[in-house]
Scaffold this motif. Sequence first.
Motif, PDB file in Angstrom:
ATOM      1  N   SER B  51      43.279  36.883  36.189  1.00 10.72           N
ATOM      2  CA  SER B  51      42.605  38.046  36.747  1.00 10.72           C
ATOM      3  C   SER B  51      42.229  39.029  35.639  1.00 10.72           C
ATOM      4  O   SER B  51      41.104  39.549  35.605  1.00 10.72           O
ATOM      5  CB  SER B  51      43.522  38.712  37.770  1.00 10.72           C
ATOM      6  OG  SER B  51      43.119  40.031  38.008  1.00 10.72           O
ATOM      7  N   THR B  54      39.274  37.491  33.566  1.00 12.87           N
ATOM      8  CA  THR B  54      37.949  37.445  34.183  1.00 12.87           C
ATOM      9  C   THR B  54      37.428  38.842  34.523  1.00 12.87           C
ATOM     10  O   THR B  54      36.242  39.106  34.398  1.00 12.87           O
ATOM     11  CB  THR B  54      37.963  36.596  35.467  1.00 12.87           C
ATOM     12  OG1 THR B  54      38.985  37.087  36.322  1.00 12.87           O
ATOM     13  CG2 THR B  54      38.202  35.140  35.158  1.00 12.87           C
ATOM     14  N   ARG B  55      38.307  39.722  34.951  1.00 11.17           N
ATOM     15  CA  ARG B  55      37.813  41.025  35.398  1.00 11.17           C
ATOM     16  C   ARG B  55      37.747  42.057  34.272  1.00 11.17           C
ATOM     17  O   ARG B  55      36.777  42.766  34.133  1.00 11.17           O
ATOM     18  CB  ARG B  55      38.699  41.560  36.528  1.00 11.17           C
ATOM     19  CG  ARG B  55      38.554  40.773  37.796  1.00 11.17           C
ATOM     20  CD  ARG B  55      39.451  41.329  38.864  1.00 11.17           C
ATOM     21  NE  ARG B  55      39.050  42.691  39.230  1.00 11.17           N
ATOM     22  CZ  ARG B  55      38.112  42.948  40.125  1.00 11.17           C
ATOM     23  NH1 ARG B  55      37.490  41.949  40.724  1.00 11.17           N
ATOM     24  NH2 ARG B  55      37.798  44.180  40.423  1.00 11.17           N
ATOM     25  N   GLY B  58      36.026  40.101  31.028  1.00 15.48           N
ATOM     26  CA  GLY B  58      34.725  39.553  31.349  1.00 15.48           C
ATOM     27  C   GLY B  58      34.523  38.114  30.924  1.00 15.48           C
ATOM     28  O   GLY B  58      33.395  37.664  30.733  1.00 15.48           O
ATOM     29  N   TYR B  61      35.402  31.774  34.284  1.00 13.85           N
ATOM     30  CA  TYR B  61      36.491  31.262  35.100  1.00 13.85           C
ATOM     31  C   TYR B  61      37.284  30.196  34.345  1.00 13.85           C
ATOM     32  O   TYR B  61      38.516  30.204  34.334  1.00 13.85           O
ATOM     33  CB  TYR B  61      35.897  30.688  36.379  1.00 13.85           C
ATOM     34  CG  TYR B  61      36.889  30.363  37.450  1.00 13.85           C
ATOM     35  CD1 TYR B  61      37.682  31.353  38.024  1.00 13.85           C
ATOM     36  CD2 TYR B  61      37.031  29.051  37.923  1.00 13.85           C
ATOM     37  CE1 TYR B  61      38.581  31.057  39.027  1.00 13.85           C
ATOM     38  CE2 TYR B  61      37.925  28.756  38.928  1.00 13.85           C
ATOM     39  CZ  TYR B  61      38.696  29.763  39.481  1.00 13.85           C
ATOM     40  OH  TYR B  61      39.582  29.451  40.472  1.00 13.85           O
ATOM     41  N   LYS B 119      45.379  41.687  43.118  1.00 14.17           N
ATOM     42  CA  LYS B 119      44.436  41.366  42.043  1.00 14.17           C
ATOM     43  C   LYS B 119      43.549  40.191  42.485  1.00 14.17           C
ATOM     44  O   LYS B 119      44.038  39.231  43.050  1.00 14.17           O
ATOM     45  CB  LYS B 119      45.178  40.965  40.772  1.00 14.17           C
ATOM     46  CG  LYS B 119      46.028  42.078  40.199  1.00 14.17           C
ATOM     47  CD  LYS B 119      45.189  43.037  39.398  1.00 14.17           C
ATOM     48  CE  LYS B 119      46.067  44.126  38.810  1.00 14.17           C
ATOM     49  NZ  LYS B 119      45.543  45.458  39.008  1.00 14.17           N
ATOM     50  N   THR B 120      42.268  40.308  42.189  1.00 15.38           N
ATOM     51  CA  THR B 120      41.388  39.183  42.500  1.00 15.38           C
ATOM     52  C   THR B 120      40.952  38.512  41.203  1.00 15.38           C
ATOM     53  O   THR B 120      41.010  39.104  40.132  1.00 15.38           O
ATOM     54  CB  THR B 120      40.127  39.645  43.248  1.00 15.38           C
ATOM     55  OG1 THR B 120      39.517  40.678  42.468  1.00 15.38           O
ATOM     56  CG2 THR B 120      40.465  40.178  44.605  1.00 15.38           C
ATOM     57  N   THR B 122      37.673  36.699  39.540  1.00 11.52           N
ATOM     58  CA  THR B 122      36.236  36.535  39.775  1.00 11.52           C
ATOM     59  C   THR B 122      35.863  35.057  39.716  1.00 11.52           C
ATOM     60  O   THR B 122      36.158  34.375  38.733  1.00 11.52           O
ATOM     61  CB  THR B 122      35.437  37.284  38.703  1.00 11.52           C
ATOM     62  OG1 THR B 122      36.135  38.492  38.407  1.00 11.52           O
ATOM     63  CG2 THR B 122      34.050  37.604  39.174  1.00 11.52           C
ATOM     64  N   ALA B 128      31.416  30.243  44.143  1.00 10.02           N
ATOM     65  CA  ALA B 128      31.464  31.238  45.210  1.00 10.02           C
ATOM     66  C   ALA B 128      30.518  30.868  46.350  1.00 10.02           C
ATOM     67  O   ALA B 128      30.732  31.241  47.497  1.00 10.02           O
ATOM     68  CB  ALA B 128      31.115  32.617  44.657  1.00 10.02           C
ATOM     69  N   HIS B 141      34.417  26.623  46.263  1.00 11.11           N
ATOM     70  CA  HIS B 141      35.766  26.784  45.740  1.00 11.11           C
ATOM     71  C   HIS B 141      36.746  25.800  46.375  1.00 11.11           C
ATOM     72  O   HIS B 141      37.589  25.214  45.712  1.00 11.11           O
ATOM     73  CB  HIS B 141      36.211  28.221  45.985  1.00 11.11           C
ATOM     74  CG  HIS B 141      37.623  28.464  45.640  1.00 11.11           C
ATOM     75  ND1 HIS B 141      38.611  28.540  46.587  1.00 11.11           N
ATOM     76  CD2 HIS B 141      38.237  28.580  44.443  1.00 11.11           C
ATOM     77  CE1 HIS B 141      39.766  28.720  45.985  1.00 11.11           C
ATOM     78  NE2 HIS B 141      39.573  28.764  44.704  1.00 11.11           N
ATOM     79  N   GLU B 210      42.830  32.120  46.161  1.00 12.33           N
ATOM     80  CA  GLU B 210      42.068  32.437  47.372  1.00 12.33           C
ATOM     81  C   GLU B 210      42.943  32.294  48.615  1.00 12.33           C
ATOM     82  O   GLU B 210      42.711  32.951  49.619  1.00 12.33           O
ATOM     83  CB  GLU B 210      40.869  31.495  47.505  1.00 12.33           C
ATOM     84  CG  GLU B 210      39.893  31.589  46.367  1.00 12.33           C
ATOM     85  CD  GLU B 210      38.965  32.789  46.517  1.00 12.33           C
ATOM     86  OE1 GLU B 210      38.367  32.931  47.587  1.00 12.33           O
ATOM     87  OE2 GLU B 210      38.847  33.575  45.564  1.00 12.33           O
TER      88      GLU B 210
END
Lengths: 334, 290
Positions: B51, B54-55, B58, B61, B119-120, B122, B128, B141, B210
Amino acid sequence: MAEASIRNAATRPAPLLRDLLALALVALGGLAGYLLFPDNLAFLTRLISVALLVLSLDLVVGYCGIASLGQASLYGAGAYAAGIACLNGVTEPFLLVLIGAAAGAVTGLLMGAVMLRAHGLPQLVLSIAIVQLLHEAANKASWLTGGSDGLSGMIPAPLFGVFEFDLWGRSAYLFGLGLLLVVFAILRLIVRSPFGMLCRGLKEDPLRISALGIYAFPVLLKMFVISGAVAGTGGALAAIATQVVGLDSVSFELSANALVMLVLGGIGHLYGALIGTVIFMALEHVVAAANPFHWMTLVGAVLIAIVLFAPRGLSGTLDQFAGLLTRQGGRTGR
Amino acid sequence: MQTALSITLDAFAYGMALFIICIGLSLTMGLMRVVNLAHGAFAMIGGYIASYATRNLGLGYGFGIVLAMIGTVLIALPLERLLYRRIYDRSELSQVLMTIGITFCVIGITNYIFGPTLKTITLPPELAQPIDLGFRSIAGHRIFVIVSGLVVAGGLWFLIERTGFGIHLRAAVENVGMARALGIRTEIIYAASFALAIALSAFGGVVGAEFLPIEPYYALRYMVTFLVVVSVGGAGSILGALAACLLLGAIDVTGRYLMPDFGNFFFYLAVILVVCAFPRGLMGRVKSHG
């Protein structure tokens, strides 16, 4: 080794005297709590009810060698049984405790019958599954248990018809202390009885015990029933004292905490259960109020430290120190 | 019909995500005989690293997954040396306590660093979007998770049954003393399999985010689920773990779709029934202590 234990037995006070001494210590500690913390009696009463739960866990873990992470199902059964009985017109506190103990014993019978089918890890998982199942069931059966709101509004009758369960919680605390003393005395007798020794033997060397012609299942099941009755007593006490029964009384968290308390105090001594409960809950009272996540870190660190440095718990380590001081050698030949 | 299909696909993907996380636990438990309740904590650490990568950084995946696996192993290896190595031959109760302790510490520290929020991770645009399978479309996914699960299962089977490392590992498990006498460095074998198990859990934590969202209580909330899956499948068996994940995943997802207010009731009922019927798990190895 044998010589040492004979010498030990000779210099040690007679068992009955030791038991009376232990009981007197518990009573003294309880009364000291009553006098020193008159504003925290509700917390202290909760502490006693949890101590009963941890004692019951010690019977299973410490004397039968069965690791359980689902002991709260027995505690919760007692709490809900007493709560439901109280809401339906049975208000005599002693009767409520008996109802709680009976419900705990029946649950213990069922739980033991299921858990004793497996060994090791699957057994542990069964204990978790049972407490989670009961948790979901209590949540779902809201017509009986109040669901996630819990049961409330129980008004137990005054103790002996005189002492009311008031806001100050004096009578509730002394009632709980009395219960604890009685249960502790009975358990001391049970674990020293031939039956208690047999359980201990099954823990140490099951193969040898079965070679003596003893079938383990009913013996262990009996211990589960006793353990259930003790835990149920604790649950009923909590229901009477707080007049609320919530879903948290049948939770995995409570079961895991009980195991932590037991291990902190030391397994297989009974009094270790009391020491562990007092220290754990007092610390929790202080630290968790400040920051619940620091509390988790602290508990985790304590657990790791115990496993690494004091595998016999605080009481075992105390024993060792006492042994060193009196030059009797550290190990008491258990 | 439509509902049945989407339940099946969801259950399959969920089961595969569970499998990727749990197979590492099953290996440490079955092959090294350590009850590692902190396994979920490592999956959670993996999720946090991915997390963050990726967040906040940047990165893509794929980078997130690789970083998560490497980072988690780097955190876990010192723990193996300092803590786990001391409990390999201790009682089950000691192992349970020590690893619960580690879990609690990880939760407390994670919350201190990252805070209690969810936390997600991306997802790249390819994953997606829904993918059209002809008869219906499914989230990309989900397909990724299912394929990853199958690859992990196949790869592990090949590693353990068909390579030199696998032979050494099985030898060390069967009889440590004899394996050492034959010149197998058992400490290295154990450390390597531990690292493999941790890397897989981190991978599972990332791709399964997910289904099992990343937050500080992740380690404790799903600890029971992972433990249950492993003991139902039988520790140490890849096929057993796969069967258990698919079975329990199916029961869990179906229960949630059709009877949401019963929560996990049917999940745990199934667990009790299966464990009572197969006390060693669906395909447990018969323990053969040396």
